[in-house]
Design a protein around this motif. Structure first.
Motif, mmCIF file in Angstrom:
data_model
loop_
_atom_site.group_PDB
_atom_site.id
_atom_site.type_symbol
_atom_site.label_atom_id
_atom_site.label_comp_id
_atom_site.label_asym_id
_atom_site.label_seq_id
_atom_site.Cartn_x
_atom_site.Cartn_y
_atom_site.Cartn_z
ATOM 1 N N ASP A 170 0.772 -1.238 0.066
ATOM 2 C CA ASP A 170 0.303 0.165 -0.216
ATOM 3 C C ASP A 170 0.871 1.032 -0.037
ATOM 4 O OD1 ASP A 170 -1.791 2.219 0.492
ATOM 5 O OD2 ASP A 170 -1.455 1.742 2.673
ATOM 6 N N VAL A 171 1.174 1.878 -1.375
ATOM 7 C CA VAL A 171 1.991 3.267 -1.115
ATOM 8 C C VAL A 171 1.322 4.268 -2.333
ATOM 9 C CG1 VAL A 171 3.964 3.458 -2.368
ATOM 10 C CG2 VAL A 171 4.235 0.914 -0.842
ATOM 11 N N PRO A 172 1.096 5.034 -1.427
ATOM 12 C CA PRO A 172 0.914 6.243 -2.072
ATOM 13 C C PRO A 172 1.583 6.613 -3.462
ATOM 14 C CG PRO A 172 0.327 6.548 0.704
ATOM 15 C CD PRO A 172 1.390 5.302 0.147
ATOM 16 N N ASP A 173 2.538 7.261 -2.436
ATOM 17 C CA ASP A 173 4.367 8.200 -3.723
ATOM 18 C C ASP A 173 4.954 6.968 -3.936
ATOM 19 O OD1 ASP A 173 5.516 9.562 -4.881
ATOM 20 O OD2 ASP A 173 5.824 11.129 -2.913
ATOM 21 N N GLY A 176 8.093 8.812 -4.150
ATOM 22 C CA GLY A 176 9.483 8.938 -3.303
ATOM 23 C C GLY A 176 9.768 8.235 -2.188
ATOM 24 N N THR A 177 8.526 7.224 -2.287
ATOM 25 C CA THR A 177 8.808 5.918 -0.949
ATOM 26 C C THR A 177 10.188 4.997 -1.708
ATOM 27 O OG1 THR A 177 6.721 5.729 -0.367
ATOM 28 C CG2 THR A 177 7.605 3.429 0.325
ATOM 29 N N ARG B 198 9.274 17.418 -5.968
ATOM 30 C CA ARG B 198 8.797 17.884 -4.538
ATOM 31 C C ARG B 198 9.275 19.116 -3.765
ATOM 32 N NH1 ARG B 198 7.386 12.234 -4.627
ATOM 33 N NH2 ARG B 198 9.440 11.836 -6.334
ATOM 34 N N LEU B 206 5.252 12.989 3.119
ATOM 35 C CA LEU B 206 5.150 12.111 2.708
ATOM 36 C C LEU B 206 6.110 11.606 4.033
ATOM 37 C CD1 LEU B 206 5.961 9.811 0.718
ATOM 38 C CD2 LEU B 206 7.848 11.009 0.341
ATOM 39 N N LEU B 210 5.892 8.092 6.807
ATOM 40 C CA LEU B 210 6.502 6.968 6.072
ATOM 41 C C LEU B 210 6.632 5.962 7.653
ATOM 42 C CD1 LEU B 210 9.067 7.807 2.845
ATOM 43 C CD2 LEU B 210 6.919 6.027 3.429
ATOM 44 N N ARG B 213 4.128 4.854 9.910
ATOM 45 C CA ARG B 213 4.133 3.122 9.189
ATOM 46 C C ARG B 213 5.455 2.673 10.190
ATOM 47 N NH1 ARG B 213 3.034 2.849 3.859
ATOM 48 N NH2 ARG B 213 0.972 4.039 3.394
#
Lengths: 224, 224
Positions: A170-173, A176-177, B198, B206, B210, B213
DNA sequence: TCAGTATCTAAGCGCTTGCTCACCCGACGG
DNA sequence: CCGTCGGGTGAGCAAGCGCTTAGATACTGA
């Protein structure tokens, strides 16, 4: 946390390249003096930075006179380039191998992070030079290295994209991640201290877990 | 050059110290020439590193002769020390403020990360110097800065510990996770590019997500 | 008006830097 | 027994380094 028992065999899902064995990978540099110079340069650059390191210091550590350095390398920058190239190729091989394994995305991501981090911890001197001294490279060498880095980034991104597509993450970006994951791993070379509390294996395990959390993967599946 | 506009208000859940207003914090350095020298030094150190930067370069950027530098600073290293100290104090203030806020641990951690990251992105040149040029400090200055860094680490650790104690976080290895969170945030200064996709705000957002999480906090609470 | 002070500069000192050059040495094929 | 050749050295060059000094300039308060 997850038991870090994992007997040696633990990874190496693919070993097509045969690279898995190499520890520090300077072994195949010849002649001997050239190898000693690279090792000396890695130590010196890692300790004090490229610009603060003198050719006299490098030669001294390698047990020879300043002039001898120039028999094997044209310039001090070429030494840095050599180190940077080998290091980046090794990183890329590591990550590509993990990406191409036949396994669920979560396993592949965990493996990639575990090995990448372990390498940066184990060879943190090399890692320091590879990751933090790019700026000292000549323009053409720099461009070449940046291309390698982009491919490393792509490897991680691919795994994350596939995990998302499969509904495992589950990764929105995603991009970026990807950046954050790579950044997290790379920075290990900066702070890791071999006399600290943690072994490279432990850091790798911890980071693999943290990254799985970052991508929202279901809690770590039991590993065989 | 750096637009120091930055609409201030945005968050500031606590502003007891009054430090929240300062953008780049060189404003209170006098006389004017001394301030220009610090700004010039930050730019130069960030671009090329401390050792590759010459006093002639710094003085040139500040629009004065090499000798003028020594009217305001005893050595080049003192310039670095000044920058490092101000930057670390700013970081520490940011994190301490977030830690001491009256709010659930998850909110405080998110705020700490959001602001810490935003600062490292917005002032990534300063951040680069602050985080990556420590090694060039004189021994006594280095020791002083390391003490400040330890206090920053403690601030983050406190929030995480309290979150775990309250049952809000699920963190198997508190001190390892503290290290990872700090490392993740710090490394923003290395890769952030103001001409990239960004904004500092977006990266902060972001990263706050993260990190929540990483500590296993229940999905992000809606923010006002 | 003028000594005192703060700020700045041109010139340059002593040293270190990356790198070169003339020469040396031991191994080895003919 | 010698010529050659890869690998090594000591000495040192031109350039650039951090920093200092002697003196110029502008502003201040008495």
């Amino acid at each position: 946390m997850s038991a870090q028992a994992h007997a040696s065999g633990e990874d190496s899902p693919t070993n097509g390249t045969g690279s898995a064995l190499s520890g520090e990978s300077w072994n195949d540099i010849t002649p001997d003096a050239a190898r000693r110079l690279v090792v000396a340069a890695v130590e010196a650059f890692a300790e004090r930075g490229y610009h603060a390191t003198t050719t006299r210091d490098i030669a001294g550590r390698a047990g020879m006179s300043p002039a001898a350095l120039y028999i094997h390398y044209k310039t001090k920058e070429e030494l840095l380039y050599q180190i940077s190239k080998v290091g980046h190729l090794r990183s890329l091989a590591l990550l590509s191998e993990a990406r191409d394994a036949a396994a669920p995305a979560a396993d592949r991501l965990a493996t990639a992070v575990r090995r990448f981090v372990r390498w940066h911890a184990e060879y943190h001197t090399t890692g320091r030079v590879v990751q933090y001294e790019l700026g000292a490279l000549a323009a053409d060498h720099y461009a070449e290295i940046v291309a390698l880095r982009r491919r490393s980034e792509d490897a991680i991104r691919s795994i994350i994209e596939e995990g998302v597509a499969a509904g495992d993450f589950d990764v929105p970006d995603v991009s970026g991640t990807t950046l954050a994951v790579l950044s997290l791993c790379i920075d290990v070379a900066r702070w890791f201290n071999p006399r600290g509390r943690r072994t490279p294996d432990e850091v790798g395990e911890l980071y693999a877990d943290l990254v799985l959390r970052m991508v929202g993967a279901p809690r770590q599946p039991a590993r065989p």
